[in-house]
Motif scaffolding. Structure first.
Motif, PDB file in Angstrom:
ATOM      1  N   ASP A   1       8.657   7.521  -7.329  1.00 23.46           N
ATOM      2  CA  ASP A   1       7.298   7.221  -6.871  1.00 23.46           C
ATOM      3  C   ASP A   1       7.166   5.758  -6.502  1.00 23.46           C
ATOM      4  O   ASP A   1       6.531   5.404  -5.497  1.00 23.46           O
ATOM      5  CB  ASP A   1       6.263   7.585  -7.952  1.00 23.46           C
ATOM      6  CG  ASP A   1       6.046   9.074  -8.082  1.00 23.46           C
ATOM      7  OD1 ASP A   1       6.428   9.833  -7.157  1.00 23.46           O
ATOM      8  OD2 ASP A   1       5.501   9.500  -9.120  1.00 23.46           O
ATOM      9  N   LYS A   2       7.762   4.868  -7.295  1.00 18.40           N
ATOM     10  CA  LYS A   2       7.736   3.434  -6.985  1.00 18.40           C
ATOM     11  C   LYS A   2       8.454   3.159  -5.670  1.00 18.40           C
ATOM     12  O   LYS A   2       8.012   2.369  -4.851  1.00 18.40           O
ATOM     13  CB  LYS A   2       8.367   2.630  -8.105  1.00 18.40           C
ATOM     14  CG  LYS A   2       7.535   2.565  -9.352  1.00 18.40           C
ATOM     15  CD  LYS A   2       8.257   1.832 -10.465  1.00 18.40           C
ATOM     16  CE  LYS A   2       7.494   1.940 -11.763  1.00 18.40           C
ATOM     17  NZ  LYS A   2       8.232   1.410 -12.913  1.00 18.40           N
ATOM     18  N   ILE A   3       9.575   3.829  -5.462  1.00 18.63           N
ATOM     19  CA  ILE A   3      10.333   3.660  -4.218  1.00 18.63           C
ATOM     20  C   ILE A   3       9.507   4.146  -3.038  1.00 18.63           C
ATOM     21  O   ILE A   3       9.443   3.478  -2.000  1.00 18.63           O
ATOM     22  CB  ILE A   3      11.691   4.409  -4.292  1.00 18.63           C
ATOM     23  CG1 ILE A   3      12.619   3.716  -5.308  1.00 18.63           C
ATOM     24  CG2 ILE A   3      12.345   4.480  -2.919  1.00 18.63           C
ATOM     25  CD1 ILE A   3      13.880   4.487  -5.624  1.00 18.63           C
ATOM     26  N   LYS A   4       8.863   5.298  -3.192  1.00 21.12           N
ATOM     27  CA  LYS A   4       8.031   5.834  -2.106  1.00 21.12           C
ATOM     28  C   LYS A   4       6.910   4.863  -1.752  1.00 21.12           C
ATOM     29  O   LYS A   4       6.651   4.615  -0.567  1.00 21.12           O
ATOM     30  CB  LYS A   4       7.408   7.185  -2.485  1.00 21.12           C
ATOM     31  CG  LYS A   4       8.375   8.346  -2.364  1.00 21.12           C
ATOM     32  CD  LYS A   4       7.649   9.666  -2.414  1.00 21.12           C
ATOM     33  CE  LYS A   4       7.361  10.074  -3.837  1.00 21.12           C
ATOM     34  NZ  LYS A   4       6.865  11.448  -3.975  1.00 21.12           N
TER      35      LYS A   4
ATOM     36  N   SER B   1       6.895   1.624  -2.192  1.00 22.54           N
ATOM     37  CA  SER B   1       7.444   0.408  -1.570  1.00 22.54           C
ATOM     38  C   SER B   1       7.890   0.649  -0.135  1.00 22.54           C
ATOM     39  O   SER B   1       7.907  -0.275   0.669  1.00 22.54           O
ATOM     40  CB  SER B   1       8.597  -0.143  -2.412  1.00 22.54           C
ATOM     41  OG  SER B   1       9.742   0.682  -2.294  1.00 22.54           O
ATOM     42  N   GLU B   2       8.239   1.891   0.187  1.00 19.28           N
ATOM     43  CA  GLU B   2       8.658   2.206   1.559  1.00 19.28           C
ATOM     44  C   GLU B   2       7.479   2.466   2.477  1.00 19.28           C
ATOM     45  O   GLU B   2       7.640   2.460   3.683  1.00 19.28           O
ATOM     46  CB  GLU B   2       9.591   3.434   1.567  1.00 19.28           C
ATOM     47  CG  GLU B   2      10.970   3.140   1.073  1.00 19.28           C
ATOM     48  CD  GLU B   2      11.932   4.283   1.301  1.00 19.28           C
ATOM     49  OE1 GLU B   2      11.488   5.401   1.632  1.00 19.28           O
ATOM     50  OE2 GLU B   2      13.140   4.049   1.173  1.00 19.28           O
ATOM     51  N   SER B   3       6.312   2.680   1.903  1.00 18.36           N
ATOM     52  CA  SER B   3       5.127   2.989   2.730  1.00 18.36           C
ATOM     53  C   SER B   3       4.521   1.776   3.337  1.00 18.36           C
ATOM     54  O   SER B   3       4.668   0.694   2.992  1.00 18.36           O
ATOM     55  CB  SER B   3       4.061   3.686   1.881  1.00 18.36           C
ATOM     56  OG  SER B   3       4.567   4.905   1.397  1.00 18.36           O
TER      57      SER B   3
END
Length: 76
Positions: free
Chosen positions: A69-72, A74-76
């Motif tokens: 979720d953190k990665i998602k 940061s990619e948004s």
């Protein structure tokens, strides 16, 4: 786990040691759970072990999903 999360897992598990360790634990616990669930009869000790493995698997997956979720985000 949806397709996007699976893709992120594949992409980041090689560069994120925590994510990789959680994934490896998840696979190990899954294998152990499958073995115990396949038995037609389980001893009380095996039942307790199965319960504990499922708990550890669930906790690990929750931690893995938090990282994804953190990665998602940061990619948004």
């Amino acid at each position: 786990m949806d397709q996007r999360e699976k893709e992120l897992l594949e992409k980041y598990k090689e560069t994120n040691p925590e994510l990789r360790a959680l994934w490896e634990e998840h696979v190990l616990y899954s294998s152990q759970v499958e073995k115990l669930e396949a038995k037609s009869f389980r001893t009380p000790t095996e039942e307790q072990t199965l319960k504990q493995l499922k708990k550890q698997k669930r906790e690990g997956k929750n931690n893995m999903m938090d990282i994804l979720d953190k990665i998602k985000r940061s990619e948004s």
